[in-house]
Scaffold this motif. Structure first.
Motif, PDB file in Angstrom:
ATOM      1  N   SER A   1       0.799  -1.220   0.000  1.00 19.92           N
ATOM      2  CA  SER A   1       0.000   0.000   0.000  1.00 19.92           C
ATOM      3  C   SER A   1       0.837   1.278   0.000  1.00 19.92           C
ATOM      4  O   SER A   1       1.910   1.336   0.599  1.00 19.92           O
ATOM      5  CB  SER A   1      -0.927   0.031   1.218  1.00 19.92           C
ATOM      6  OG  SER A   1      -1.879  -1.014   1.162  1.00 19.92           O
TER       7      SER A   1
ATOM      8  N   SER B   1      -5.882   6.896  -8.577  1.00 20.50           N
ATOM      9  CA  SER B   1      -6.933   6.023  -9.121  1.00 20.50           C
ATOM     10  C   SER B   1      -6.539   5.236 -10.365  1.00 20.50           C
ATOM     11  O   SER B   1      -6.889   4.053 -10.481  1.00 20.50           O
ATOM     12  CB  SER B   1      -8.192   6.844  -9.400  1.00 20.50           C
ATOM     13  OG  SER B   1      -8.683   7.398  -8.188  1.00 20.50           O
TER      14      SER B   1
ATOM     15  N   PRO C   1      -6.067  -0.144  -7.856  1.00 24.52           N
ATOM     16  CA  PRO C   1      -7.467  -0.548  -7.971  1.00 24.52           C
ATOM     17  C   PRO C   1      -8.303  -0.218  -6.733  1.00 24.52           C
ATOM     18  O   PRO C   1      -9.524  -0.082  -6.832  1.00 24.52           O
ATOM     19  CB  PRO C   1      -7.378  -2.066  -8.185  1.00 24.52           C
ATOM     20  CG  PRO C   1      -6.068  -2.462  -7.579  1.00 24.52           C
ATOM     21  CD  PRO C   1      -5.149  -1.307  -7.824  1.00 24.52           C
ATOM     22  N   THR C   2      -7.637  -0.110  -5.591  1.00 29.57           N
ATOM     23  CA  THR C   2      -8.356   0.184  -4.349  1.00 29.57           C
ATOM     24  C   THR C   2      -7.771   1.425  -3.699  1.00 29.57           C
ATOM     25  O   THR C   2      -6.592   1.445  -3.329  1.00 29.57           O
ATOM     26  CB  THR C   2      -8.268  -0.996  -3.368  1.00 29.57           C
ATOM     27  OG1 THR C   2      -8.774  -2.180  -3.995  1.00 29.57           O
ATOM     28  CG2 THR C   2      -9.076  -0.708  -2.104  1.00 29.57           C
ATOM     29  N   VAL C   3      -8.584   2.462  -3.578  1.00 28.23           N
ATOM     30  CA  VAL C   3      -8.165   3.700  -2.917  1.00 28.23           C
ATOM     31  C   VAL C   3      -9.247   4.096  -1.921  1.00 28.23           C
ATOM     32  O   VAL C   3     -10.404   4.300  -2.293  1.00 28.23           O
ATOM     33  CB  VAL C   3      -7.949   4.852  -3.918  1.00 28.23           C
ATOM     34  CG1 VAL C   3      -7.522   6.124  -3.174  1.00 28.23           C
ATOM     35  CG2 VAL C   3      -6.906   4.478  -4.968  1.00 28.23           C
ATOM     36  N   THR C   4      -8.887   4.167  -0.651  1.00 28.05           N
ATOM     37  CA  THR C   4      -9.819   4.631   0.368  1.00 28.05           C
ATOM     38  C   THR C   4      -9.288   5.939   0.947  1.00 28.05           C
ATOM     39  O   THR C   4      -8.076   6.208   0.904  1.00 28.05           O
ATOM     40  CB  THR C   4     -10.000   3.597   1.494  1.00 28.05           C
ATOM     41  OG1 THR C   4      -8.721   3.324   2.100  1.00 28.05           O
ATOM     42  CG2 THR C   4     -10.562   2.303   0.944  1.00 28.05           C
TER      43      THR C   4
ATOM     44  N   TRP D   1      -5.262   5.751   1.323  1.00 32.43           N
ATOM     45  CA  TRP D   1      -4.598   4.456   1.371  1.00 32.43           C
ATOM     46  C   TRP D   1      -4.860   3.773   0.028  1.00 32.43           C
ATOM     47  O   TRP D   1      -6.005   3.420  -0.281  1.00 32.43           O
ATOM     48  CB  TRP D   1      -5.142   3.607   2.509  1.00 32.43           C
ATOM     49  CG  TRP D   1      -4.912   4.192   3.872  1.00 32.43           C
ATOM     50  CD1 TRP D   1      -3.817   4.023   4.685  1.00 32.43           C
ATOM     51  CD2 TRP D   1      -5.813   5.039   4.608  1.00 32.43           C
ATOM     52  NE1 TRP D   1      -3.986   4.720   5.855  1.00 32.43           N
ATOM     53  CE2 TRP D   1      -5.192   5.360   5.848  1.00 32.43           C
ATOM     54  CE3 TRP D   1      -7.070   5.567   4.336  1.00 32.43           C
ATOM     55  CZ2 TRP D   1      -5.801   6.161   6.797  1.00 32.43           C
ATOM     56  CZ3 TRP D   1      -7.672   6.381   5.278  1.00 32.43           C
ATOM     57  CH2 TRP D   1      -7.041   6.662   6.495  1.00 32.43           C
ATOM     58  N   ALA D   2      -3.827   3.625  -0.770  1.00 35.23           N
ATOM     59  CA  ALA D   2      -3.964   3.035  -2.106  1.00 35.23           C
ATOM     60  C   ALA D   2      -3.235   1.698  -2.129  1.00 35.23           C
ATOM     61  O   ALA D   2      -2.046   1.630  -1.813  1.00 35.23           O
ATOM     62  CB  ALA D   2      -3.375   3.980  -3.161  1.00 35.23           C
ATOM     63  N   THR D   3      -3.931   0.639  -2.517  1.00 33.23           N
ATOM     64  CA  THR D   3      -3.373  -0.710  -2.473  1.00 33.23           C
ATOM     65  C   THR D   3      -3.124  -1.248  -3.869  1.00 33.23           C
ATOM     66  O   THR D   3      -4.003  -1.201  -4.734  1.00 33.23           O
ATOM     67  CB  THR D   3      -4.313  -1.662  -1.716  1.00 33.23           C
ATOM     68  OG1 THR D   3      -4.540  -1.135  -0.404  1.00 33.23           O
ATOM     69  CG2 THR D   3      -3.701  -3.053  -1.602  1.00 33.23           C
TER      70      THR D   3
ATOM     71  N   GLU E   1      -2.653  -4.076  -6.729  1.00 28.46           N
ATOM     72  CA  GLU E   1      -3.349  -5.337  -6.952  1.00 28.46           C
ATOM     73  C   GLU E   1      -2.504  -6.501  -6.440  1.00 28.46           C
ATOM     74  O   GLU E   1      -1.278  -6.448  -6.483  1.00 28.46           O
ATOM     75  CB  GLU E   1      -3.650  -5.542  -8.453  1.00 28.46           C
ATOM     76  CG  GLU E   1      -2.435  -5.668  -9.350  1.00 28.46           C
ATOM     77  CD  GLU E   1      -1.872  -4.337  -9.813  1.00 28.46           C
ATOM     78  OE1 GLU E   1      -1.116  -4.325 -10.798  1.00 28.46           O
ATOM     79  OE2 GLU E   1      -2.166  -3.292  -9.167  1.00 28.46           O
TER      80      GLU E   1
END
Length: 215
Positions: free
Chosen positions: A167, A182, A186-189, A204-206, A208
């Motif tokens: 992350s 983005s 694929p996952t940004v909270t 928090w960007a994870t 893949e």
């Protein structure tokens, strides 16, 4: 001789010395903000509430390499070291040589390395320390004020430097960075920490995971 040593001890533990130790990091941070305002997001270091909120999602038991961009005077650096495993490593990268010298002199920990360099060279820097990928990368760099092209280069290199499932943690004072995260992650909270001056946005960007990459 004993009198001279006693006077030195008094001076080292006197009120002026205590004030310098207490406010030394703040004074260093403020001086660098005045010199390089575009490279430092705020005149005031991050609050302890922001630090705890940003680091809360981290799986410390499985963290071997943590990278920090723009550590400044170590507001995040020291809490990270208190949470890390004894065999993990923290690499702090800063383009400001004064911050690097300050941290190298102030933090004595075998797990810590302060590097004078650019976040855009993160893969080369971690390779120099025997790693191929990082578990987490934290950044407080002000992406909205970085020179043109620098933010995009850092973002691309950061994505490549993270292990699958790793992350990228970013704290900012605007949502500007969200449109850069983005397309790559694929996952940004996100969330907002009000107990900070000014209130700070957290992302928090994870990357893949391996299964998603193989699909």
């Amino acid at each position: 001789m004993a009198t001279v040593q006693f006077r030195k001890l008094q001076k080292a533990n006197g009120p002026i010395a205590r004030i310098r130790r207490r406010f030394g990091p703040w004074a260093t941070f403020f001086r660098q903000f005045v010199k390089h305002p575009a490279m430092i997001g705020s005149v005031i270091p991050s609050s302890s509430m922001l630090v705890e909120a940003m680091l809360a999602p981290i799986d410390w038991s499985n963290t071997r390499l943590f990278v920090e961009y723009g550590p400044g005077v170590g507001t995040f650096t020291r809490p990270i070291l208190t949470k890390m495993r004894s065999d993990a490593m923290l690499i702090a990268i800063d383009t400001n040589a004064d911050f690097v010298r300050y941290l190298s002199a102030d933090i004595s920990d075998h797990r810590f390395r302060a590097v004078h360099g650019s976040a855009a060279d993160v893969r080369a820097i971690i390779a120099d320390h025997g790693f191929t990928q990082a578990d987490y990368i934290l950044s407080g760099l002000p992406f909205s004020t970085l020179p043109e092209g620098t933010g995009a280069a850092i973002m691309t290199e950061t994505h490549a430097a993270l292990r699958p499932g790793g992350s990228f943690l970013v704290y900012q004072y605007s949502r500007f960075v969200e449109k850069m995260l983005s397309p790559l992650f694929p996952t940004v909270t996100s969330d907002l920490e009000w107990l900070n001056i000014p209130p700070c946005r957290m992302f928090w960007a994870t990357r893949e995971n391996a299964l998603a990459q193989a699909a």
